[in-house]
Motif scaffolding. Structure first.
Motif, PDB file in Angstrom:
ATOM      1  N   ALA A  79       0.863  -1.189   0.000  1.00 19.33           N
ATOM      2  CA  ALA A  79       0.000   0.000   0.000  1.00 19.33           C
ATOM      3  C   ALA A  79       0.900   1.239   0.000  1.00 19.33           C
ATOM      4  CB  ALA A  79      -0.880  -0.020   1.236  1.00 19.33           C
ATOM      5  N   PRO A  80       0.492   2.321  -0.665  1.00 20.58           N
ATOM      6  CA  PRO A  80      -0.827   2.570  -1.257  1.00 20.58           C
ATOM      7  C   PRO A  80      -0.883   2.319  -2.766  1.00 20.58           C
ATOM      8  CG  PRO A  80       0.367   4.634  -1.117  1.00 20.58           C
ATOM      9  CD  PRO A  80       1.300   3.570  -0.613  1.00 20.58           C
ATOM     10  N   SER A  81      -0.139   1.359  -3.278  1.00 21.39           N
ATOM     11  CA  SER A  81      -0.156   1.064  -4.702  1.00 21.39           C
ATOM     12  C   SER A  81      -1.565   0.718  -5.181  1.00 21.39           C
ATOM     13  CB  SER A  81       0.771  -0.123  -5.001  1.00 21.39           C
ATOM     14  OG  SER A  81       0.615  -0.572  -6.328  1.00 21.39           O
ATOM     15  N   LEU A  82      -1.863   1.089  -6.428  1.00 21.89           N
ATOM     16  CA  LEU A  82      -3.136   0.695  -7.034  1.00 21.89           C
ATOM     17  C   LEU A  82      -3.307  -0.817  -7.028  1.00 21.89           C
ATOM     18  CD1 LEU A  82      -3.266   2.942 -10.251  1.00 21.89           C
ATOM     19  CD2 LEU A  82      -4.780   3.124  -8.270  1.00 21.89           C
ATOM     20  N   PHE A  83      -2.176  -1.532  -7.064  1.00 19.67           N
ATOM     21  CA  PHE A  83      -2.223  -2.975  -7.279  1.00 19.67           C
ATOM     22  C   PHE A  83      -2.059  -3.788  -6.002  1.00 19.67           C
ATOM     23  CE2 PHE A  83      -0.669  -0.977 -11.194  1.00 19.67           C
ATOM     24  CZ  PHE A  83      -1.709  -1.331 -12.041  1.00 19.67           C
ATOM     25  N   THR A  84      -2.108  -3.130  -4.842  1.00 19.60           N
ATOM     26  CA  THR A  84      -2.019  -3.894  -3.600  1.00 19.60           C
ATOM     27  C   THR A  84      -3.280  -4.741  -3.408  1.00 19.60           C
ATOM     28  OG1 THR A  84      -1.706  -3.750  -1.202  1.00 19.60           O
ATOM     29  CG2 THR A  84      -2.954  -1.992  -2.225  1.00 19.60           C
ATOM     30  N   PRO A  85      -3.123  -6.017  -3.113  1.00 17.47           N
ATOM     31  CA  PRO A  85      -4.306  -6.895  -2.991  1.00 17.47           C
ATOM     32  C   PRO A  85      -5.254  -6.501  -1.872  1.00 17.47           C
ATOM     33  CG  PRO A  85      -2.282  -8.181  -3.220  1.00 17.47           C
ATOM     34  CD  PRO A  85      -1.856  -6.767  -2.986  1.00 17.47           C
ATOM     35  N   VAL A  86      -4.764  -5.780  -0.864  1.00 18.90           N
ATOM     36  CA  VAL A  86      -5.622  -5.450   0.282  1.00 18.90           C
ATOM     37  C   VAL A  86      -6.418  -4.161   0.074  1.00 18.90           C
ATOM     38  CG1 VAL A  86      -4.110  -6.645   1.892  1.00 18.90           C
ATOM     39  CG2 VAL A  86      -3.760  -4.198   1.473  1.00 18.90           C
ATOM     40  N   SER A  87      -6.264  -3.522  -1.067  1.00 17.55           N
ATOM     41  CA  SER A  87      -6.991  -2.279  -1.307  1.00 17.55           C
ATOM     42  C   SER A  87      -8.499  -2.525  -1.321  1.00 17.55           C
ATOM     43  CB  SER A  87      -6.574  -1.669  -2.649  1.00 17.55           C
ATOM     44  OG  SER A  87      -7.430  -0.585  -2.991  1.00 17.55           O
ATOM     45  N   PRO A  88      -9.269  -1.668  -0.634  1.00 18.90           N
ATOM     46  CA  PRO A  88     -10.731  -1.814  -0.667  1.00 18.90           C
ATOM     47  C   PRO A  88     -11.324  -1.390  -2.012  1.00 18.90           C
ATOM     48  CG  PRO A  88     -10.146   0.153   0.547  1.00 18.90           C
ATOM     49  CD  PRO A  88      -8.855  -0.551   0.243  1.00 18.90           C
ATOM     50  N   MET A  89     -10.492  -0.785  -2.875  1.00 18.40           N
ATOM     51  CA  MET A  89     -10.984  -0.307  -4.165  1.00 18.40           C
ATOM     52  C   MET A  89     -10.714  -1.305  -5.285  1.00 18.40           C
ATOM     53  SD  MET A  89     -12.588   2.394  -3.540  1.00 18.40           S
ATOM     54  CE  MET A  89     -12.835   3.136  -5.159  1.00 18.40           C
ATOM     55  N   ARG A  90     -10.676  -2.578  -4.941  1.00 10.40           N
ATOM     56  CA  ARG A  90     -10.555  -3.626  -5.956  1.00 10.40           C
ATOM     57  C   ARG A  90     -11.954  -3.986  -6.436  1.00 10.40           C
ATOM     58  NH1 ARG A  90      -5.052  -5.346  -7.000  1.00 10.40           N
ATOM     59  NH2 ARG A  90      -5.847  -7.445  -7.372  1.00 10.40           N
ATOM     60  N   LEU A  91     -12.099  -4.142  -7.728  1.00  9.84           N
ATOM     61  CA  LEU A  91     -13.427  -4.415  -8.281  1.00  9.84           C
ATOM     62  C   LEU A  91     -14.045  -5.662  -7.663  1.00  9.84           C
ATOM     63  CD1 LEU A  91     -14.564  -4.064 -11.937  1.00  9.84           C
ATOM     64  CD2 LEU A  91     -14.994  -6.217 -10.748  1.00  9.84           C
ATOM     65  N   GLU A  92     -13.242  -6.691  -7.465  1.00  8.39           N
ATOM     66  CA  GLU A  92     -13.784  -7.939  -6.926  1.00  8.39           C
ATOM     67  C   GLU A  92     -14.252  -7.792  -5.490  1.00  8.39           C
ATOM     68  OE1 GLU A  92      -9.204  -8.369  -6.909  1.00  8.39           O
ATOM     69  OE2 GLU A  92     -10.784  -7.366  -8.071  1.00  8.39           O
ATOM     70  N   LYS A  93     -13.760  -6.770  -4.773  1.00 10.01           N
ATOM     71  CA  LYS A  93     -14.228  -6.508  -3.412  1.00 10.01           C
ATOM     72  C   LYS A  93     -15.454  -5.601  -3.413  1.00 10.01           C
ATOM     73  CE  LYS A  93      -9.724  -7.141  -1.215  1.00 10.01           C
ATOM     74  NZ  LYS A  93      -8.653  -6.516  -0.412  1.00 10.01           N
ATOM     75  N   ILE A  94     -15.483  -4.667  -4.334  1.00 10.37           N
ATOM     76  CA  ILE A  94     -16.618  -3.754  -4.425  1.00 10.37           C
ATOM     77  C   ILE A  94     -17.873  -4.497  -4.876  1.00 10.37           C
ATOM     78  CG2 ILE A  94     -17.541  -1.795  -5.741  1.00 10.37           C
ATOM     79  CD1 ILE A  94     -14.698  -0.638  -5.678  1.00 10.37           C
ATOM     80  N   SER A  95     -17.709  -5.391  -5.854  1.00  9.16           N
ATOM     81  CA  SER A  95     -18.843  -6.193  -6.310  1.00  9.16           C
ATOM     82  C   SER A  95     -18.337  -7.547  -6.781  1.00  9.16           C
ATOM     83  CB  SER A  95     -19.604  -5.494  -7.445  1.00  9.16           C
ATOM     84  OG  SER A  95     -20.669  -6.329  -7.898  1.00  9.16           O
ATOM     85  N   TYR A  96     -18.351  -8.509  -5.867  1.00  7.01           N
ATOM     86  CA  TYR A  96     -17.914  -9.854  -6.235  1.00  7.01           C
ATOM     87  C   TYR A  96     -18.833 -10.434  -7.312  1.00  7.01           C
ATOM     88  CZ  TYR A  96     -16.244 -14.640  -5.816  1.00  7.01           C
ATOM     89  OH  TYR A  96     -15.720 -15.883  -6.089  1.00  7.01           O
ATOM     90  N   GLY A  97     -20.106 -10.045  -7.274  1.00  9.94           N
ATOM     91  CA  GLY A  97     -21.040 -10.513  -8.291  1.00  9.94           C
ATOM     92  C   GLY A  97     -20.654 -10.034  -9.680  1.00  9.94           C
ATOM     93  N   ALA A  98     -20.209  -8.773  -9.791  1.00 11.81           N
ATOM     94  CA  ALA A  98     -19.762  -8.251 -11.085  1.00 11.81           C
ATOM     95  C   ALA A  98     -18.510  -8.989 -11.545  1.00 11.81           C
ATOM     96  CB  ALA A  98     -19.497  -6.753 -10.985  1.00 11.81           C
ATOM     97  N   HIS A  99     -17.601  -9.227 -10.622  1.00 12.40           N
ATOM     98  CA  HIS A  99     -16.363  -9.954 -10.932  1.00 12.40           C
ATOM     99  C   HIS A  99     -16.672 -11.336 -11.498  1.00 12.40           C
ATOM    100  CE1 HIS A  99     -12.476 -11.871 -10.453  1.00 12.40           C
ATOM    101  NE2 HIS A  99     -12.938 -12.658  -9.488  1.00 12.40           N
ATOM    102  N   THR A 100     -17.517 -12.098 -10.808  1.00  6.30           N
ATOM    103  CA  THR A 100     -17.849 -13.436 -11.288  1.00  6.30           C
ATOM    104  C   THR A 100     -18.633 -13.378 -12.599  1.00  6.30           C
ATOM    105  OG1 THR A 100     -19.831 -13.494  -9.888  1.00  6.30           O
ATOM    106  CG2 THR A 100     -17.815 -14.443  -8.985  1.00  6.30           C
ATOM    107  N   GLY A 101     -19.435 -12.330 -12.767  1.00  2.00           N
ATOM    108  CA  GLY A 101     -20.168 -12.170 -14.017  1.00  2.00           C
ATOM    109  C   GLY A 101     -19.239 -11.951 -15.198  1.00  2.00           C
ATOM    110  N   ILE A 102     -18.198 -11.152 -15.000  1.00  2.00           N
ATOM    111  CA  ILE A 102     -17.221 -10.903 -16.063  1.00  2.00           C
ATOM    112  C   ILE A 102     -16.488 -12.191 -16.430  1.00  2.00           C
ATOM    113  CG2 ILE A 102     -15.014  -9.753 -16.552  1.00  2.00           C
ATOM    114  CD1 ILE A 102     -16.138  -7.353 -14.916  1.00  2.00           C
ATOM    115  N   LEU A 103     -16.075 -12.948 -15.415  1.00  2.00           N
ATOM    116  CA  LEU A 103     -15.372 -14.208 -15.687  1.00  2.00           C
ATOM    117  C   LEU A 103     -16.294 -15.206 -16.388  1.00  2.00           C
ATOM    118  CD1 LEU A 103     -13.261 -14.745 -12.435  1.00  2.00           C
ATOM    119  CD2 LEU A 103     -12.688 -13.475 -14.525  1.00  2.00           C
TER     120      LEU A 103
END
Length: 218
Positions: A123-147
């Motif tokens: 942190a505070p890199s855009l690519f840190t896995p723990v960021s709350p601003m990851r798409l898969e954390k904001i909407s896991y449903g959207a993430h799985t829908g894309i996959l």
């Protein structure tokens, strides 16, 4: 994540801007794959995300802070280019979208190796896995829908089921709707283009994996 930002008014008539000041136009018809693409709106941003993905892979292969800095710089350029070329300028939403796009593109490079031990950007890199601003954390449903859409698009190339294309477009639209609900700073038509780009990107990765996978003895 529940957004408190009011949803913008979305025009229903084809040919009108997707939102006030937007360069994205509402297109007629239900065929998402036949619409003008995200790359058409912002070709320079596509170059930036590709370069960011390569730099992120270099970091994961031991390139150090310099490689990570290149990944972040190119991601920032992509965010700016997308904002300018689409006319929709919500920084937080674009950070989420671009980070996700870059991660999907980087997956192509790591497809043939064990990536579980890759270094994680701090942190505070855009690519840190723990960021709350990851798409898969904001909407896991959207993430799985894309996959899911990606897998269906890849299947459609092989003609396994004539309904795969329709199902993939439904999954793209549903993922976009979920993201617009959480991040309404970008219009629904733009989120559809972003989700389509992500699904097509990951479909290419799935295709490559299928091509290079070892044959299974019968």
């Amino acid at each position: 994540m529940t957004s408190r930002t009011p949803r913008p008014h979305l025009p229903s008539e084809p040919g009108e801007p997707a939102a006030p000041g937007s360069a994205i136009t509402v297109e007629d018809g239900t065929d998402i794959l036949m619409r003008r693409s995200l790359e058409d709106y912002a070709p320079s941003a596509q170059v930036n995300v590709l370069e960011a993905a390569q730099a992120l892979e270099d970091f994961r292969l031991g390139g150090g802070p310099g490689a990570l800095a290149r990944a972040e710089e190119n991601a920032d350029r992509a965010i700016t280019a997308f904002q300018i070329r689409t006319g929709e300028r919500d920084v937080a939403a674009w950070q989420v979208a671009v980070t996700y796009i870059v991660e999907l593109l980087a997956t192509r490079y790591s497809a043939d190796r064990l990536s579980v031990f890759d270094p994680a950007p701090p942190a505070p890199s855009l690519f840190t896995p723990v960021s709350p601003m990851r798409l898969e954390k904001i909407s896991y449903g959207a993430h799985t829908g894309i996959l899911t859409a990606a897998r269906l698009l890849e299947r459609s190339r092989r003609g396994l089921d004539e309904m795969d294309v329709a199902r993939s477009q439904h999954a793209i639209h549903e993922a976009a709707r979920r993201l617009r609900d959480e991040l309404p700073g970008l219009s629904l038509p733009l989120w559809v283009l972003i989700c389509r780009f992500c699904a097509e990107t990951h479909a290419h990765t799935c295709r490559g994996r299928a091509t290079t996978a070892p044959a299974v003895a019968s």
